[in-house]
Scaffold this motif. Structure first.
Motif, PDB file in Angstrom:
ATOM      1  N   ALA A 140       0.825  -1.205   0.000  1.00  0.00           N
ATOM      2  CA  ALA A 140       0.000   0.000   0.000  1.00  0.00           C
ATOM      3  C   ALA A 140       0.861   1.257   0.000  1.00  0.00           C
ATOM      4  O   ALA A 140       0.378   2.336   0.296  1.00  0.00           O
ATOM      5  CB  ALA A 140      -0.944  -0.008   1.206  1.00  0.00           C
ATOM      6  N   PHE A 163      -5.996  -3.092  -2.605  1.00  0.00           N
ATOM      7  CA  PHE A 163      -4.628  -3.239  -2.134  1.00  0.00           C
ATOM      8  C   PHE A 163      -4.685  -4.166  -0.926  1.00  0.00           C
ATOM      9  O   PHE A 163      -5.675  -4.168  -0.183  1.00  0.00           O
ATOM     10  CB  PHE A 163      -4.035  -1.896  -1.689  1.00  0.00           C
ATOM     11  CG  PHE A 163      -3.808  -0.926  -2.815  1.00  0.00           C
ATOM     12  CD1 PHE A 163      -2.648  -0.987  -3.578  1.00  0.00           C
ATOM     13  CD2 PHE A 163      -4.733   0.056  -3.106  1.00  0.00           C
ATOM     14  CE1 PHE A 163      -2.429  -0.089  -4.614  1.00  0.00           C
ATOM     15  CE2 PHE A 163      -4.523   0.965  -4.131  1.00  0.00           C
ATOM     16  CZ  PHE A 163      -3.366   0.887  -4.888  1.00  0.00           C
ATOM     17  N   ASP A 216      -2.462  -5.354   2.620  1.00  0.00           N
ATOM     18  CA  ASP A 216      -1.341  -4.950   3.451  1.00  0.00           C
ATOM     19  C   ASP A 216      -1.364  -5.720   4.756  1.00  0.00           C
ATOM     20  O   ASP A 216      -2.432  -5.879   5.367  1.00  0.00           O
ATOM     21  CB  ASP A 216      -1.378  -3.444   3.713  1.00  0.00           C
ATOM     22  CG  ASP A 216      -0.011  -2.906   4.065  1.00  0.00           C
ATOM     23  OD1 ASP A 216       0.602  -2.246   3.222  1.00  0.00           O
ATOM     24  OD2 ASP A 216       0.462  -3.179   5.192  1.00  0.00           O
ATOM     25  N   ASN A 263      -2.965   0.064   8.152  1.00  0.00           N
ATOM     26  CA  ASN A 263      -3.283   0.511   6.796  1.00  0.00           C
ATOM     27  C   ASN A 263      -4.634   0.002   6.316  1.00  0.00           C
ATOM     28  O   ASN A 263      -5.222   0.572   5.399  1.00  0.00           O
ATOM     29  CB  ASN A 263      -2.195   0.055   5.812  1.00  0.00           C
ATOM     30  CG  ASN A 263      -0.887   0.775   6.038  1.00  0.00           C
ATOM     31  OD1 ASN A 263      -0.858   1.865   6.585  1.00  0.00           O
ATOM     32  ND2 ASN A 263       0.199   0.158   5.650  1.00  0.00           N
ATOM     33  N   ARG A 264      -5.105  -1.069   6.906  1.00  0.00           N
ATOM     34  CA  ARG A 264      -6.375  -1.667   6.462  1.00  0.00           C
ATOM     35  C   ARG A 264      -7.562  -0.794   6.843  1.00  0.00           C
ATOM     36  O   ARG A 264      -7.549  -0.110   7.849  1.00  0.00           O
ATOM     37  CB  ARG A 264      -6.537  -3.049   7.076  1.00  0.00           C
ATOM     38  CG  ARG A 264      -5.505  -4.005   6.564  1.00  0.00           C
ATOM     39  CD  ARG A 264      -5.762  -5.392   7.098  1.00  0.00           C
ATOM     40  NE  ARG A 264      -4.467  -6.004   7.376  1.00  0.00           N
ATOM     41  CZ  ARG A 264      -4.174  -6.662   8.465  1.00  0.00           C
ATOM     42  NH1 ARG A 264      -5.062  -6.839   9.409  1.00  0.00           N
ATOM     43  NH2 ARG A 264      -2.975  -7.168   8.623  1.00  0.00           N
ATOM     44  N   VAL A 322      -7.850  -0.715   1.092  1.00  0.00           N
ATOM     45  CA  VAL A 322      -6.745  -1.541   1.575  1.00  0.00           C
ATOM     46  C   VAL A 322      -7.364  -2.652   2.416  1.00  0.00           C
ATOM     47  O   VAL A 322      -8.055  -2.386   3.400  1.00  0.00           O
ATOM     48  CB  VAL A 322      -5.731  -0.724   2.399  1.00  0.00           C
ATOM     49  CG1 VAL A 322      -4.602  -1.622   2.894  1.00  0.00           C
ATOM     50  CG2 VAL A 322      -5.187   0.446   1.592  1.00  0.00           C
TER      51      VAL A 322
END
Length: 131
Positions: free
Chosen positions: A6, A28, A30, A35-36, A45
């Protein structure tokens, strides 16, 4: 298409794929939980733990996965341990500053770093950096 990563390499990968007008990036992935749940350039993400190689490829919502991360050796292990097969299911996105001679691709990251070092010696350091 799914992209594992990501960061900036993943964004470049998504940009390159979208430029072809043949592919659509649907997410994406990760491993970093922070980041999710966010989006990169409007694309979500997702958690890679939800990937399942036993899913019918026609039903999983994506055709191919590109790894666009410096952690690619670990990600390859992660994916193969889940039953995904390199080339068939995923591949590593590489965007070298200077293309590698085709014979060097098969030798992996050590050879690529040696090649990069030879290029730096031949053409000099990046602009703005001393030798």
């Amino acid at each position: 298409i799914l992209i594992f990563g990501a960061g900036s390499a993943a964004r470049r990968c998504a940009m390159r794929l979208s430029e072809t007008k043949k592919f659509r990036v649907v997410g994406f992935l990760d491993n970093n939980p922070q980041n999710r749940g966010h989006a990169v350039d409007g694309i979500p993400v997702l958690d890679p733990a939800r990937l399942n190689a036993s899913d019918d490829p026609g039903q999983r919502g994506w055709d191919h996965l590109y790894i666009a991360s410096s952690y690619y050796p670990e990600i390859i292990s992660q994916l193969t341990s889940k039953g995904f097969v390199e080339i068939r299911d995923f591949s590593v996105f590489e965007e070298p500053l200077h293309p590698l001679p085709p014979a060097l691709h098969r030798y992996g990251p050590l050879t690529r770093s040696v090649h990069a070092d030879l290029l730096r010696r031949a053409i000099g350091p990046p602009l703005g950096r001393a030798r």
